[in-house]
Scaffold this active site. Structure first.
Site, PDB file in Angstrom:
ATOM      1  N   LYS A 111       0.842  -1.189   0.000  1.00  0.00           N
ATOM      2  CA  LYS A 111       0.000   0.000   0.000  1.00  0.00           C
ATOM      3  C   LYS A 111       0.883   1.246   0.000  1.00  0.00           C
ATOM      4  O   LYS A 111       1.693   1.443   0.902  1.00  0.00           O
ATOM      5  CB  LYS A 111      -0.924  -0.018   1.213  1.00  0.00           C
ATOM      6  N   THR A 125      -8.781   9.355   8.435  1.00  0.00           N
ATOM      7  CA  THR A 125      -8.439   8.124   7.730  1.00  0.00           C
ATOM      8  C   THR A 125      -8.259   6.937   8.675  1.00  0.00           C
ATOM      9  O   THR A 125      -7.714   5.908   8.277  1.00  0.00           O
ATOM     10  CB  THR A 125      -7.141   8.328   6.941  1.00  0.00           C
ATOM     11  N   GLY A 135      -8.550   3.597  10.449  1.00  0.00           N
ATOM     12  CA  GLY A 135      -9.158   2.319  10.078  1.00  0.00           C
ATOM     13  C   GLY A 135      -8.977   1.923   8.627  1.00  0.00           C
ATOM     14  O   GLY A 135      -9.518   0.902   8.194  1.00  0.00           O
ATOM     15  N   THR A 136      -8.189   2.691   7.866  1.00  0.00           N
ATOM     16  CA  THR A 136      -8.038   2.413   6.437  1.00  0.00           C
ATOM     17  C   THR A 136      -7.508   1.012   6.172  1.00  0.00           C
ATOM     18  O   THR A 136      -8.040   0.269   5.341  1.00  0.00           O
ATOM     19  CB  THR A 136      -7.094   3.443   5.788  1.00  0.00           C
ATOM     20  N   GLY A 137      -6.431   0.633   6.871  1.00  0.00           N
ATOM     21  CA  GLY A 137      -5.823  -0.660   6.619  1.00  0.00           C
ATOM     22  C   GLY A 137      -6.715  -1.824   6.989  1.00  0.00           C
ATOM     23  O   GLY A 137      -6.817  -2.815   6.245  1.00  0.00           O
ATOM     24  N   CYS A 138      -7.367  -1.722   8.139  1.00  0.00           N
ATOM     25  CA  CYS A 138      -8.294  -2.777   8.562  1.00  0.00           C
ATOM     26  C   CYS A 138      -9.432  -2.923   7.550  1.00  0.00           C
ATOM     27  O   CYS A 138      -9.835  -4.036   7.185  1.00  0.00           O
ATOM     28  CB  CYS A 138      -8.892  -2.427   9.921  1.00  0.00           C
TER      29      CYS A 138
END
Length: 268
Positions: free
Chosen positions: A177, A211, A213-216
């Site tokens: 990412k 932003t 919580g984007t990865g989860c």
């Protein structure tokens, strides 16, 4: 009665503020039409300003939750998030290895959005040697790439080197990412590769600081697509589109960094 939707299990920590972790995973799964189930690995005291406390669950508690769900209900895909310690990483890796044929999305969570550590340094080797080898897709951000491989990524060529280094640990696919690439490019780029084929995924960069919580959310969206039977590239593309919309709709919450909006499509 309606037939059951695809079944997705998240193995992760709790975010009391509701923006990341188990809470973000289950919201994502609901939004994408699958049935979300959970194995809690840790409890955090967390809000928009940061993580104020972490309490890991015993390995027996994690193992019991996993067996209770998988042995009775079953599962079509698993997503892992915060695992905190080497014993928990190794426990979860063994459970996943004993569940053949089920795709696994590993989000190797190392730090929170606020920079708070969520994985002990002593657990990194367990992630490399036990968890990544059972992953269908690994989804590290650039900070997590550096933690795991020592590679500092500053451009797209660096993303390719990072993907090769992550793949060397054993996952079938690596999704690197690129949201933290230096500079202020108008687009965000991610790289998905299995070492043979490459998929460069571009999306507009939204001027929104909320932003959390984007990865989860991305990893859960990928797992949801895999549970529906989508091939990895299509599952990742659809997940990227969903997260891009959630990022654009992220909202202020508390005094710090707010979450992405998991229900953006329903409120559009």
């Amino acid at each position: 009665m309606s037939p059951a939707p695809p079944l997705v299990l998240t193995v992760a920590g709790s975010d009391s503020g509701g923006g990341a972790g188990i809470q973000a995973d289950l919201k994502t799964m609901l939004a994408l039409g699958v049935h979300g189930m959970s194995v809690l690995t840790a409890v955090t005291a967390q809000n928009s300003r940061g993580v104020h406390g972490v309490w890991e669950l015993p390995e027996d508690a994690v193992r019991a939750q996993y067996r209770a769900v998988v042995d009775d209900i079953g599962v079509h895909a698993v997503k892992t998030g915060m695992l905190a310690t080497a014993p928990l990483v190794e426990t979860v890796a063994a459970l996943l290895a004993g569940t053949p044929g089920v795709p696994v999305v590993v989000d190797p969570v190392g730090v929170s959005k606020h920079g708070d550590p969520l994985l002990a340094a002593s657990a990194l080797e367990s992630v490399r040697t036990a968890l990544l080898p059972v992953a269908t897709v690994a989804t590290p951000n650039l900070d997590e790439v550096t933690q795991l491989t020592g590679i500092v990524v500053e451009d797209e060529a660096g993303m390719r080197r990072a993907a090769d280094a992550i793949l060397a640990y054993g996952p079938r696919w690596a999704l690197i990412k690129g949201g933290h690439l230096p500079g202020d490019a108008a687009e965000v780029v991610d790289l998905l590769t299995d070492g043979t084929e490459e998929h460069w995924l571009y999306a507009p960069r939204h001027d929104n600081r909320h932003t959390h919580g984007t990865g989860c959310t991305l990893a859960s969206a990928v797992a949801s697509g895999l549970a529906k039977g989508l091939p990895v590239p299509k599952a990742v593309r659809e997940a990227k589109a969903y997260v891009t919309g959630a990022l654009a709709a992220g909202f202020a919450l508390g005094e710090g960094i707010g979450p992405v909006d998991h229900g953006w499509e329903h409120r559009r």
